[in-house]
Design a protein around this motif. Sequence first.
Motif, PDB file in Angstrom:
ATOM      1  N   ASP A   1       0.832  -1.213   0.000  1.00  0.00           N
ATOM      2  CA  ASP A   1       0.000   0.000   0.000  1.00  0.00           C
ATOM      3  C   ASP A   1       0.860   1.253   0.000  1.00  0.00           C
ATOM      4  O   ASP A   1       1.471   1.584   1.016  1.00  0.00           O
ATOM      5  N   PRO A   2       0.942   1.957  -1.147  1.00  0.00           N
ATOM      6  CA  PRO A   2       0.391   1.574  -2.454  1.00  0.00           C
ATOM      7  C   PRO A   2       1.299   0.517  -3.097  1.00  0.00           C
ATOM      8  O   PRO A   2       2.487   0.450  -2.783  1.00  0.00           O
ATOM      9  N   PRO A   3       0.741  -0.292  -4.009  1.00  0.00           N
ATOM     10  CA  PRO A   3       1.562  -1.316  -4.656  1.00  0.00           C
ATOM     11  C   PRO A   3       2.722  -0.686  -5.427  1.00  0.00           C
ATOM     12  O   PRO A   3       2.534   0.295  -6.145  1.00  0.00           O
ATOM     13  N   SER A   4       3.915  -1.235  -5.245  1.00  0.00           N
ATOM     14  CA  SER A   4       5.080  -0.717  -5.955  1.00  0.00           C
ATOM     15  C   SER A   4       4.898  -0.925  -7.456  1.00  0.00           C
ATOM     16  O   SER A   4       4.539  -2.017  -7.904  1.00  0.00           O
ATOM     17  N   GLN A   5       5.125   0.120  -8.229  1.00  0.00           N
ATOM     18  CA  GLN A   5       5.014   0.035  -9.689  1.00  0.00           C
ATOM     19  C   GLN A   5       6.235   0.728 -10.304  1.00  0.00           C
ATOM     20  O   GLN A   5       6.317   1.936 -10.326  1.00  0.00           O
ATOM     21  N   THR A   6       7.185  -0.041 -10.761  1.00  0.00           N
ATOM     22  CA  THR A   6       8.362   0.513 -11.422  1.00  0.00           C
ATOM     23  C   THR A   6       8.585  -0.225 -12.728  1.00  0.00           C
ATOM     24  O   THR A   6       8.039  -1.302 -12.957  1.00  0.00           O
ATOM     25  N   SER A   7       9.417   0.382 -13.575  1.00  0.00           N
ATOM     26  CA  SER A   7       9.709  -0.264 -14.867  1.00  0.00           C
ATOM     27  C   SER A   7      10.437  -1.592 -14.641  1.00  0.00           C
ATOM     28  O   SER A   7      10.238  -2.556 -15.389  1.00  0.00           O
TER      29      SER A   7
ATOM     30  N   VAL B   1      10.446 -10.463  -5.486  1.00  0.00           N
ATOM     31  CA  VAL B   1       9.634  -9.794  -6.506  1.00  0.00           C
ATOM     32  C   VAL B   1       8.429 -10.657  -6.875  1.00  0.00           C
ATOM     33  O   VAL B   1       7.308 -10.151  -7.032  1.00  0.00           O
ATOM     34  N   ALA B   2       8.648 -11.956  -7.008  1.00  0.00           N
ATOM     35  CA  ALA B   2       7.543 -12.861  -7.351  1.00  0.00           C
ATOM     36  C   ALA B   2       6.478 -12.859  -6.256  1.00  0.00           C
ATOM     37  O   ALA B   2       5.271 -12.864  -6.548  1.00  0.00           O
ATOM     38  N   ALA B   3       6.914 -12.848  -4.995  1.00  0.00           N
ATOM     39  CA  ALA B   3       5.957 -12.807  -3.881  1.00  0.00           C
ATOM     40  C   ALA B   3       5.184 -11.495  -3.897  1.00  0.00           C
ATOM     41  O   ALA B   3       3.958 -11.475  -3.695  1.00  0.00           O
ATOM     42  N   HIS B   4       5.882 -10.397  -4.145  1.00  0.00           N
ATOM     43  CA  HIS B   4       5.229  -9.082  -4.233  1.00  0.00           C
ATOM     44  C   HIS B   4       4.178  -9.069  -5.339  1.00  0.00           C
ATOM     45  O   HIS B   4       3.019  -8.671  -5.121  1.00  0.00           O
ATOM     46  N   LEU B   5       4.568  -9.508  -6.528  1.00  0.00           N
ATOM     47  CA  LEU B   5       3.658  -9.490  -7.670  1.00  0.00           C
ATOM     48  C   LEU B   5       2.463 -10.419  -7.446  1.00  0.00           C
ATOM     49  O   LEU B   5       1.317 -10.069  -7.743  1.00  0.00           O
ATOM     50  N   THR B   6       2.741 -11.604  -6.915  1.00  0.00           N
ATOM     51  CA  THR B   6       1.669 -12.580  -6.697  1.00  0.00           C
ATOM     52  C   THR B   6       0.645 -12.065  -5.698  1.00  0.00           C
ATOM     53  O   THR B   6      -0.571 -12.142  -5.931  1.00  0.00           O
ATOM     54  N   LEU B   7       1.114 -11.511  -4.587  1.00  0.00           N
ATOM     55  CA  LEU B   7       0.195 -11.073  -3.537  1.00  0.00           C
ATOM     56  C   LEU B   7      -0.564  -9.805  -3.924  1.00  0.00           C
ATOM     57  O   LEU B   7      -1.748  -9.657  -3.593  1.00  0.00           O
TER      58      LEU B   7
ATOM     59  N   GLY C   1      17.213 -16.626  -7.333  1.00  0.00           N
ATOM     60  CA  GLY C   1      17.803 -16.054  -6.116  1.00  0.00           C
ATOM     61  C   GLY C   1      16.761 -15.334  -5.296  1.00  0.00           C
ATOM     62  O   GLY C   1      15.565 -15.312  -5.629  1.00  0.00           O
ATOM     63  N   ASN C   2      17.197 -14.719  -4.200  1.00  0.00           N
ATOM     64  CA  ASN C   2      16.273 -14.055  -3.283  1.00  0.00           C
ATOM     65  C   ASN C   2      15.546 -12.897  -3.943  1.00  0.00           C
ATOM     66  O   ASN C   2      14.372 -12.636  -3.645  1.00  0.00           O
TER      67      ASN C   2
ATOM     68  N   MET D   1      10.186  -7.621 -14.697  1.00  0.00           N
ATOM     69  CA  MET D   1      10.246  -8.875 -13.962  1.00  0.00           C
ATOM     70  C   MET D   1       8.975  -9.711 -14.154  1.00  0.00           C
ATOM     71  O   MET D   1       9.022 -10.937 -14.093  1.00  0.00           O
ATOM     72  N   VAL D   2       7.846  -9.051 -14.385  1.00  0.00           N
ATOM     73  CA  VAL D   2       6.601  -9.785 -14.657  1.00  0.00           C
ATOM     74  C   VAL D   2       6.805 -10.697 -15.853  1.00  0.00           C
ATOM     75  O   VAL D   2       6.446 -11.878 -15.843  1.00  0.00           O
ATOM     76  N   SER D   3       7.434 -10.126 -16.900  1.00  0.00           N
ATOM     77  CA  SER D   3       7.703 -10.909 -18.115  1.00  0.00           C
ATOM     78  C   SER D   3       8.765 -11.967 -17.862  1.00  0.00           C
ATOM     79  O   SER D   3       8.636 -13.114 -18.295  1.00  0.00           O
ATOM     80  N   SER D   4       9.813 -11.593 -17.140  1.00  0.00           N
ATOM     81  CA  SER D   4      10.918 -12.508 -16.874  1.00  0.00           C
ATOM     82  C   SER D   4      10.474 -13.713 -16.038  1.00  0.00           C
ATOM     83  O   SER D   4      10.899 -14.848 -16.279  1.00  0.00           O
ATOM     84  N   LEU D   5       9.594 -13.460 -15.059  1.00  0.00           N
ATOM     85  CA  LEU D   5       9.122 -14.532 -14.179  1.00  0.00           C
ATOM     86  C   LEU D   5       7.974 -15.330 -14.804  1.00  0.00           C
ATOM     87  O   LEU D   5       7.619 -16.390 -14.312  1.00  0.00           O
ATOM     88  N   GLY D   6       7.395 -14.779 -15.864  1.00  0.00           N
ATOM     89  CA  GLY D   6       6.310 -15.489 -16.538  1.00  0.00           C
ATOM     90  C   GLY D   6       5.008 -15.509 -15.761  1.00  0.00           C
ATOM     91  O   GLY D   6       4.218 -16.448 -15.892  1.00  0.00           O
ATOM     92  N   ILE D   7       4.781 -14.474 -14.945  1.00  0.00           N
ATOM     93  CA  ILE D   7       3.541 -14.404 -14.169  1.00  0.00           C
ATOM     94  C   ILE D   7       2.468 -13.745 -15.025  1.00  0.00           C
ATOM     95  O   ILE D   7       2.575 -12.568 -15.353  1.00  0.00           O
TER      96      ILE D   7
END
Length: 204
Positions: A66-72, A172-178, A166-167, A77-83
């Motif tokens: 809150d607010p959700p982090s939004q950066t380039s 980042v994946a946990a942030h994006l998923t939640l 890695g960590n 990373m959304v694309s890189s992680l395939g979410i």
Amino acid sequence: MKPATVATLLLCFLLVVLTRSAPLSSAPPAALQAAAERAKTLVEKILRDVPAVYEAAVTMQGLTLDPPSQTSDLQMMVSSLGIPPAPVLKPPSETFTLAVCVTRMSAGCQLYQGLLGDLSERLSGLSDLRADLRDLHTHINKMKEAAHLVGVGEGQSVDLASRLHGNYEVQVAAHLTLTQLRSFCHDLVRSLRAVAAYQLPGNR
């Protein structure tokens, strides 16, 4: 007048009276409404739990709910992680049918259940949320059965685990998923509220 003719006329008269006196069904099927209400209650619980789960799991500086982090970098990373993005949800209508709505609900539950499962191998504190999503999927399946939507398709699976090198990727994946899960759940509540009041064509 012949007795048979009199009996036929009386039967026709009776049918007309009964048809006129029978109330028109304006309520959704009880089983569909009950399943939608139970699902909505569980989604509201998930929404209450997400902030505490996020705080425990996402510890990297600069990432916030809150607010959700939004950066380039995060978008890359959304694309890189395939979410994939959450399935788009709308209240059922002639153009967005109940079958499409419930199928997307199911797909979203499966998507985030799978993502949390992969993350659970690297982070603690996600198992309860994943269990709630599994129960939610059960309620959505009951909605399918109540609306006679058996056989509609399921969602895609995502292999997130192989991309968590890695960590940084894990955080980042946990942030994006939640954050995506929370947004999806807000849409779910609105759609489930509409489904609970939805009238199947045969009930109108």
